[in-house]
Design a protein around this motif. Sequence first.
Motif, PDB file in Angstrom:
ATOM      1  N   LEU A  68      35.002  74.871  26.209  1.00  0.00           N
ATOM      2  CA  LEU A  68      35.114  75.623  27.518  1.00  0.00           C
ATOM      3  C   LEU A  68      36.263  76.849  27.248  1.00  0.00           C
ATOM      4  O   LEU A  68      37.065  76.596  26.308  1.00  0.00           O
ATOM      5  N   THR A  69      35.977  77.936  27.693  1.00  0.00           N
ATOM      6  CA  THR A  69      36.738  78.986  27.422  1.00  0.00           C
ATOM      7  C   THR A  69      37.763  78.746  28.870  1.00  0.00           C
ATOM      8  O   THR A  69      37.543  78.946  29.775  1.00  0.00           O
ATOM      9  N   GLU A  70      39.149  78.554  28.160  1.00  0.00           N
ATOM     10  CA  GLU A  70      40.267  78.308  29.186  1.00  0.00           C
ATOM     11  C   GLU A  70      40.638  79.507  29.947  1.00  0.00           C
ATOM     12  O   GLU A  70      40.445  80.508  29.496  1.00  0.00           O
ATOM     13  N   PRO A  71      41.183  79.289  31.273  1.00  0.00           N
ATOM     14  CA  PRO A  71      41.503  80.323  32.087  1.00  0.00           C
ATOM     15  C   PRO A  71      42.633  81.372  31.417  1.00  0.00           C
ATOM     16  O   PRO A  71      43.397  80.766  30.569  1.00  0.00           O
ATOM     17  N   PHE A 120      32.662  73.313  37.082  1.00  0.00           N
ATOM     18  CA  PHE A 120      32.208  71.718  37.031  1.00  0.00           C
ATOM     19  C   PHE A 120      33.046  71.451  35.522  1.00  0.00           C
ATOM     20  O   PHE A 120      33.389  70.291  35.637  1.00  0.00           O
ATOM     21  N   LEU A 121      33.582  72.327  34.598  1.00  0.00           N
ATOM     22  CA  LEU A 121      34.033  71.842  33.505  1.00  0.00           C
ATOM     23  C   LEU A 121      35.440  72.023  33.593  1.00  0.00           C
ATOM     24  O   LEU A 121      36.300  71.913  32.550  1.00  0.00           O
ATOM     25  N   ALA A 122      35.934  72.626  34.725  1.00  0.00           N
ATOM     26  CA  ALA A 122      37.289  73.123  34.746  1.00  0.00           C
ATOM     27  C   ALA A 122      38.344  71.916  34.561  1.00  0.00           C
ATOM     28  O   ALA A 122      38.226  70.670  35.067  1.00  0.00           O
ATOM     29  N   GLY A 123      39.433  72.080  33.461  1.00  0.00           N
ATOM     30  CA  GLY A 123      40.325  71.252  33.324  1.00  0.00           C
ATOM     31  C   GLY A 123      39.760  70.078  32.198  1.00  0.00           C
ATOM     32  O   GLY A 123      40.573  69.333  31.872  1.00  0.00           O
ATOM     33  N   CYS A 124      38.533  70.399  31.706  1.00  0.00           N
ATOM     34  CA  CYS A 124      38.078  69.250  30.957  1.00  0.00           C
ATOM     35  C   CYS A 124      38.507  69.308  29.252  1.00  0.00           C
ATOM     36  O   CYS A 124      38.549  68.548  28.510  1.00  0.00           O
ATOM     37  N   GLY A 165      40.245  61.761  32.854  1.00  0.00           N
ATOM     38  CA  GLY A 165      39.932  63.215  32.508  1.00  0.00           C
ATOM     39  C   GLY A 165      39.329  63.731  31.150  1.00  0.00           C
ATOM     40  O   GLY A 165      38.950  62.707  30.422  1.00  0.00           O
ATOM     41  N   GLY A 166      39.292  64.690  31.183  1.00  0.00           N
ATOM     42  CA  GLY A 166      38.737  65.217  29.565  1.00  0.00           C
ATOM     43  C   GLY A 166      37.252  65.562  29.657  1.00  0.00           C
ATOM     44  O   GLY A 166      36.592  65.683  30.536  1.00  0.00           O
TER      45      GLY A 166
END
Length: 231
Positions: A68-71, A120-124, A165-166
Amino acid sequence: MSCRLLSVTLDVSDPAPAAQFWAALIGREIIADARGLLLPGSETQAGLRFAPSESARLGPDPIHLHLLTEPGHDQQETVAVALRLGARPLDVGQLPDEPHVVLADPAGNPFCVIEPGNAFLAGCGPLAELACDGGRAVGLFWAAALEWPLVWDRDEETAVQSPAGGTKVAWGGPPDAPKRGRSRQRLDLRANGDLAAEVDRLVGLGAAVLGSTGGGVELADPGGNEFFLTA
């Protein structure tokens, strides 16, 4: 009884370049053990293990890693870093307007760099998802096996995630890719208690015992995907 997801094992001809690539890309240490090179995970991030094997890659891999590319970070910069470390572009039939970028690591294992803002993958976290082949029955098995809740259950597609989470583990539904020989990728689990009792529990959920080796037991889930359980 229950078990814990430790890592996903990827068989490769030479573990060192693949392990060094992933350690640099996602910021992990490398630990050598009897089964290969391990990049340990955490309560919320799956580990990665690279095991030596001369077996040929037969057909598509059943597990794809999703980063995931983080914000606040640039997806193309993540891709550029991966390419500098030894990745290469990979064509799996993706469309030009799809927002993710598909690459292969130095051992040929496919992975996707997911765009920032993916809901869907936010915060993973960096290793956001293990995207697996399998229908709904496989996802339901793993939800029960890991005692993780279903976080997606729609149109034969399922996903589970630790209550902490994760990393999510997801199954894309039919059609399944034809299985040709033993998979080069499998999940590694640890029993939280007696190994034999946990094997019995997993068999009761639909797993099949394949044999004992290397201090643990190899099983297959209802989709025929191998996994390894240790004490």
